[in-house]
Design an enzyme around this catalytic site. Structure first.
Site: not given
Ligand code: UT7
Length: 334
Positions: A119, A252, A282
């Site tokens: 990115c 970004h 993104n």
């Molecule tokens: O350009 C660079 C590319 N990438 C990035 O910039 C991404 C950087 N990371 C992020 O933006 C965040 O980490 C995410 C948006 C990917 C995830 O957000 P988070 O607040 O870190 O969530 P998490 O991964 O800690 O997941 C929390 C919960 C999990 O469930 P449990 O384990 O707490 O029961 C996930 O399984 O949310 C669940 N989850 C979802 N639920 C509904 C993960 N994705 C989803 C979804 N819908 N799409």
């Protein structure tokens, strides 16, 4: 790599963007995997994203954006000496998408190559284009940031499929009398590469069979919140500027929480921060130029404005550029 520009002033004199017509909403995605609009909006700020048509590849998006950028700069394709396409989703590994774009635009003598920096690709490519002009080996450079991540997303993986979209932005770089690029701070930490990768996409043999994007979201999030502000601070210090000097902040567009965190840590007020992740998701290398286009369109990006752009992504890479905005000063239309 970090430095204040010296020698000739170089700036963006033309800008063009393109995002595919098809809009995919969060509700659309909830039909493909166990997710919902509330989760996606509250965790990412994304409401919808654009997805390329089956016949559209990275070069097709790039060509549309490039034509607009050339027109905006009042430049003919034949004047371009170098085309750099920043992308992780080229049409194919080779020939370079940049060469396909150059050919389609009728360029016969321009050098053309692709650049892979996740990115951060657009900021990396800007620094390369700047360097070629400052070194005297190019007069006009076309820099394109484009990605068609919809092609490599696993549409059954809710942890990644909600985040990404397709889009492109192109700029023309050339020498100017006043303003222009003030400096760059770009870097990479390959030890974090394992947090965002595309298996089965190169010479490394793998037990994986699916060529779909993989990400350790929490680790990338931690990296992003640290690097977005530290890179911005580094470029400001390098160029002898302060946060108060910034007129427009173009981060970004990965996640609105990352953008808000960076703006708050840096102390940049909301009205100076460009946000369009809600409508495009993104778009990787397309993200910063698409946001620049938005800032021009909404009137916040005017000639003379000091613009800070910071990207971060796969690699893991990061990069910031400071630029005194120029379009309009050379008589180019907006
Ligand atoms: O350009 C660079 C590319 N990438 C990035 O910039 C991404 C950087 N990371 C992020 O933006 C965040 O980490 C995410 C948006 C990917 C995830 O957000 P988070 O607040 O870190 O969530 P998490 O991964 O800690 O997941 C929390 C919960 C999990 O469930 P449990 O384990 O707490 O029961 C996930 O399984 O949310 C669940 N989850 C979802 N639920 C509904 C993960 N994705 C989803 C979804 N819908 N799409």
């Amino acid at each position: 790599m970090r430095g204040r520009t010296a020698g000739p002033r170089v700036s963006i004199t033309g800008l063009g963007t393109y995002a595919p017509e098809k809009i995919v909403t969060n509700d659309d995605l909830s039909e493909l995997a166990e997710t919902n609009d509330e989760w996606i909006r509250s965790r990412t700020g994304i409401r919808e994203r654009r997805v390329a048509a089956p016949e559209q590849a990275a070069s097709d998006l790039s060509i549309i954006a490039a034509r607009k950028a050339l027109d905006n700069a009042g430049a003919d394709a034949s004047e371009i000496d170098l085309v750099i396409v920043a992308t992780v989703t080229p049409d194919m590994l080779f020939p370079a998408t940049a060469a396909l774009v150059a050919s389609e635009l009728g360029m016969t003598t321009a050098a053309a190559y692709d650049l892979s920096a996740g990115c951060t690709g657009f900021v990396y490519a800007l620094s390369q284009g700047y360097g070629s002009i400052a070194a005297g080996i190019a007069n006009k450079v076309l820099v394109i940031g484009v990605d068609v991540l919809s092609r490599i997303v696993d549409w059954t993986d809710r942890s990644t499929m909600v985040l990404f979209g397709d889009g492109a932005g192109a700029v023309v770089l050339e020498k100017v009398e006043t303003g222009g690029i003030l400096g760059f701070e770009v870097g990479a930490d390959g030890s974090g590469g394992e947090n965002l990768w595309l298996p089965c996409s190169g010479s490394r043999l793998s037990d994986e069979t699916e060529r779909t994007l993989r990400m350790n979201g929490r680790e990338v999030f931690k990296f992003a919140t640290r690097i977005m502000s530290s890179s911005a601070e580094a470029i400001l210090e390098t160029c002898g500027k302060t946060v108060a000097d910034i007129d427009v902040y173009v981060p970004h567009q990965a996640n609105v929480r990352i953008i808000d965190h960076a703006a708050e840590k840096l102390g940049i007020p909301e009205e100076k921060v460009i946000v369009n992740v809600d409508r495009y998701g993104n778009t990787s290398s397309g993200s910063i130029p698409l946001a620049l286009g938005e800032a021009v369109a909404d009137g916040r990006l005017r000639p003379g404005a000091l613009v800070l752009m910071t990207g971060m992504g796969a690699g893991l890479t990061w990069g910031s550029a400071l630029i005194e905005w120029t379009i309009g000063m050379n008589g180019a239309t907006q």
